[in-house]
Design a protein around this motif. Structure first.
Motif, short mmCIF file in Angstrom:
data_model
loop_
_atom_site.label_atom_id
_atom_site.label_comp_id
_atom_site.label_asym_id
_atom_site.label_seq_id
_atom_site.Cartn_x
_atom_site.Cartn_y
_atom_site.Cartn_z
N LEU A 146 76.20 13.11 -47.42
CA LEU A 146 77.38 12.76 -48.20
C LEU A 146 78.42 12.62 -47.19
CD1 LEU A 146 79.41 13.62 -50.40
CD2 LEU A 146 79.61 16.07 -49.56
N GLY A 147 79.00 11.41 -47.58
CA GLY A 147 79.91 10.76 -46.81
C GLY A 147 81.27 11.04 -47.42
N VAL A 148 82.17 11.58 -46.66
CA VAL A 148 83.53 11.92 -47.14
C VAL A 148 84.59 11.28 -45.94
CG1 VAL A 148 82.80 13.60 -48.34
CG2 VAL A 148 83.34 14.29 -46.03
N TYR A 199 76.79 22.95 -50.77
CA TYR A 199 76.63 23.66 -51.86
C TYR A 199 76.82 23.22 -52.96
CZ TYR A 199 75.62 28.07 -54.58
OH TYR A 199 74.92 28.73 -55.57
N THR A 200 78.35 22.78 -53.27
CA THR A 200 78.85 22.02 -54.36
C THR A 200 78.04 20.86 -54.80
OG1 THR A 200 80.56 20.83 -52.94
CG2 THR A 200 81.04 22.73 -54.06
N VAL A 201 77.54 20.05 -53.84
CA VAL A 201 76.52 18.94 -54.30
C VAL A 201 75.30 19.33 -54.97
CG1 VAL A 201 75.14 16.92 -53.34
CG2 VAL A 201 77.53 17.21 -52.85
N VAL A 217 76.65 16.32 -43.91
CA VAL A 217 77.96 15.87 -44.46
C VAL A 217 78.58 14.97 -43.19
CG1 VAL A 217 80.26 16.08 -45.34
CG2 VAL A 217 78.37 17.53 -45.74
N HIS A 218 79.03 13.81 -43.32
CA HIS A 218 79.14 12.89 -42.46
C HIS A 218 80.69 12.17 -42.52
CE1 HIS A 218 76.95 10.12 -44.79
NE2 HIS A 218 77.77 9.18 -44.17
N LEU A 223 77.08 9.39 -51.80
CA LEU A 223 76.16 10.26 -51.73
C LEU A 223 74.71 9.44 -51.78
CD1 LEU A 223 74.99 13.26 -51.49
CD2 LEU A 223 74.90 13.18 -54.19
N ARG A 224 73.99 9.55 -50.58
CA ARG A 224 72.65 9.09 -50.46
C ARG A 224 71.34 10.11 -50.35
NH1 ARG A 224 75.92 6.54 -46.55
NH2 ARG A 224 76.34 4.51 -46.95
N VAL A 225 70.66 9.90 -51.39
CA VAL A 225 69.59 10.70 -51.56
C VAL A 225 68.05 10.25 -51.44
CG1 VAL A 225 68.30 12.36 -53.28
CG2 VAL A 225 70.98 12.10 -53.23
N ARG A 226 67.57 10.82 -50.66
CA ARG A 226 65.96 10.42 -50.41
C ARG A 226 65.14 11.09 -51.13
NH1 ARG A 226 68.92 9.13 -46.17
NH2 ARG A 226 69.48 11.08 -45.80
N THR A 227 64.17 10.71 -51.89
CA THR A 227 63.28 11.40 -52.69
C THR A 227 61.85 11.32 -52.37
OG1 THR A 227 62.55 9.29 -54.12
CG2 THR A 227 64.64 10.43 -54.72
N ARG A 228 61.00 12.28 -52.93
CA ARG A 228 59.51 12.40 -52.67
C ARG A 228 58.75 10.82 -52.55
NH1 ARG A 228 58.86 17.72 -52.00
NH2 ARG A 228 60.21 19.16 -53.03
N SER A 229 59.33 10.16 -53.41
CA SER A 229 58.69 8.95 -53.43
C SER A 229 59.04 7.77 -52.49
CB SER A 229 58.90 8.18 -54.88
OG SER A 229 60.20 7.88 -55.04
#
Length: 461
Positions: free
Chosen positions: A301-303, A333-335, A368-369, A386-392
């Motif tokens: 999460l970039g803020v 936690y809120t994410v 968070v960065h 927000l950048r998310v890495r998935t199992r795929s």
């Protein structure tokens, strides 16, 4: 003229324009809804503690306590109602000062008005919120965007809110400009609020707006009775700005009475620290696009850099908050809440009723960065990515330039009213909530704005 003198002249003479007069009832409505919902939170310790203490001291029954039905001296009622108004961290926010003006000013003004203060309630609240916001703006570093109150560990909401509450009550007492300046001078010695609870827990932050509302009523009353304050209380060598920011500029007075900072005060769609809202928006967008939270391997999460200390530090505390209330100040936690479900306007009060093991586990995988674009937008907007890495192995990303409810994306009157209804009906029947909203917008007597014990009892049944 001194700064306090200029603010006194403004408050004594102001006749708010139509847009401001139309806006103030929504501030009252939002505050009442937040307070009623907090009353319904039976596990919240702050308001019961505040009310029990005020009951012990008792006194003249002047003003009503929202939800409980007690009548207490005006300062005591303002204190409890201010605690209720701020308890859920659902109160409105002014940008760029990043403070919550209504939770202090509205309870103080309602208590004084119900106790018999004869002035114009709408003008008084408008003046009090405007002064609160402008004092908060004076703490913004124009070069870095940092909030100098926060840099010193001070809660601008309660420190500036005490003065704003005093201005509102002094206007209700129909004091002249000199006496309002005295109320400012007195209130400056009463404002307080240390923000460490944002980082490591404790429920005392919930009481900050209550103490500000209490101090505002007391300061204005003392000014009305002849106590005086230093004319240079704000800009003086040992004054307010020296103590709380280390610097000051007269620019916070620019356009006073012509450009209304009150109208830049935004309503929260989510019941959590406003710095978390950009992350919530991003998570909700990714969820809506089909992201399964069980597929999340990790997330970043970039803020804005200045908000890290509030929602990201210490990292271990934010990854595993100590309570549902503490979780409202956690970026991870809120994410996690937003990715796994939510109520209300996307994330609701029930999401913070207790800590959820699944969400705690997910939060432990979120970092968070500081994000340069979000930092550049701060404090005039809360941006994030927000950048998310998935199992795929896929990387999903969503960015917002301003959080929902903020500049460019304000909540509509219908949305604010819906938020009020959702909050109020946690404590009172739907019909009573509708009647209360109608009373607020019709300018009905202040005494009609507090649900009776009978109404609350019907809801409980």
């Amino acid at each position: 003229m001194s700064f306090a003198g200029a603010l006194g002249e403004f408050a004594a003479a102001v006749d708010p324009p139509g847009a401001v007069r139309a806006d103030v009832p929504t501030r009252i409505l939002d505050t009442l809804g937040n307070a009623l919902s907090a009353y319904a939170e039976k596990d919240a310790d702050a308001a019961p503690a505040a009310l029990t203490a005020m009951r012990r001291w008792a006194g003249v029954p002047e003003s009503s306590v929202i939800g409980y039905g007690d009548r207490l001296p005006a300062p005591s009622a303002a204190f409890v109602n201010g605690v209720l108004a701020h308890s859920l961290d659902y109160d409105d926010t002014h940008l760029p000062s990043v403070l919550h003006p209504s939770a202090s000013v509205v309870p103080a003004a309602l208590a004084a008005a119900e106790a018999g203060a004869p002035g114009d309630l709408i003008a008084a609240i408008a003046a009090g919120i405007e002064v609160t916001n402008r004092l908060g703006m004076a703490g913004c570093d124009p070069e870095t965007g940092a909030n100098l109150y926060f840099e010193r560990g001070q809660h601008a909401t309660s420190i500036c809110g005490t003065i704003g509450a005093a201005v509102a009550v002094a206007r209700l007492y129909e004091l002249d400009a000199r006496r309002i300046a005295d109320a400012i001078g007195i209130a400056a010695s009463m404002g307080a609020g240390v923000l460490e609870a944002n980082r490591t827990g404790g429920s005392v932050k919930r009481a900050h707006c209550g103490w500000a509302a209490h101090g505002g009523v007391v300061a204005a009353t003392l000014a009305a009775e002849g106590l005086t304050g230093p004319p240079t209380v704000l800009e003086g060598r040992f004054g307010f700005f020296t103590a709380h920011t280390g610097r000051f500029s007269a620019t916070f007075l620019d356009g006073l009475g012509e450009r209304w900072e009150l109208l830049r005060t935004v309503f929260k769609p989510y019941p959590s620290n406003h710095f978390t809202h950009a992350g919530i928006d991003c998570a909700l967008a990714l969820r809506a696009a089909g992201l399964d939270p069980d597929d999340v391997v990790s997330a970043d999460l970039g803020v804005a850099e200045p908000v890290l200390r509030t929602i990201a530090e210490p990292p271990d505390e934010k990854a595993r908050p100590r309570s549902g209330y503490h979780a409202k100040f956690s970026g991870p936690y809120t994410v996690a809440v937003a990715l796994t479900g939510g109520g209300g306007l996307g994330v609701g009060l029930d999401d913070f009723a207790s800590l959820d093991p699944r969400r705690l586990e997910l939060a432990s995988r979120i970092r968070v960065h500081a994000d340069p674009a979000a930092t550049a937008a701060f404090p005039r907007a809360f941006a994030g990515v927000l950048r998310v890495r998935t199992r795929s192995g896929a990387v999903l990303e969503h960015r917002v330039g301003s959080s929902r409810g903020g500049p460019g994306h304000p909540l509509s009157l219908a949305e604010v009213t819906a938020k009020f209804t959702t909050n109020a009906t946690r404590a009172i029947p739907a019909g009573a909530a509708a009647e209360l909203a109608a009373a607020v917008f019709s300018g009905a007597s202040v005494s009609t704005l507090f649900p009776s014990r009978e109404t609350l009892s019907r809801s409980a049944k």
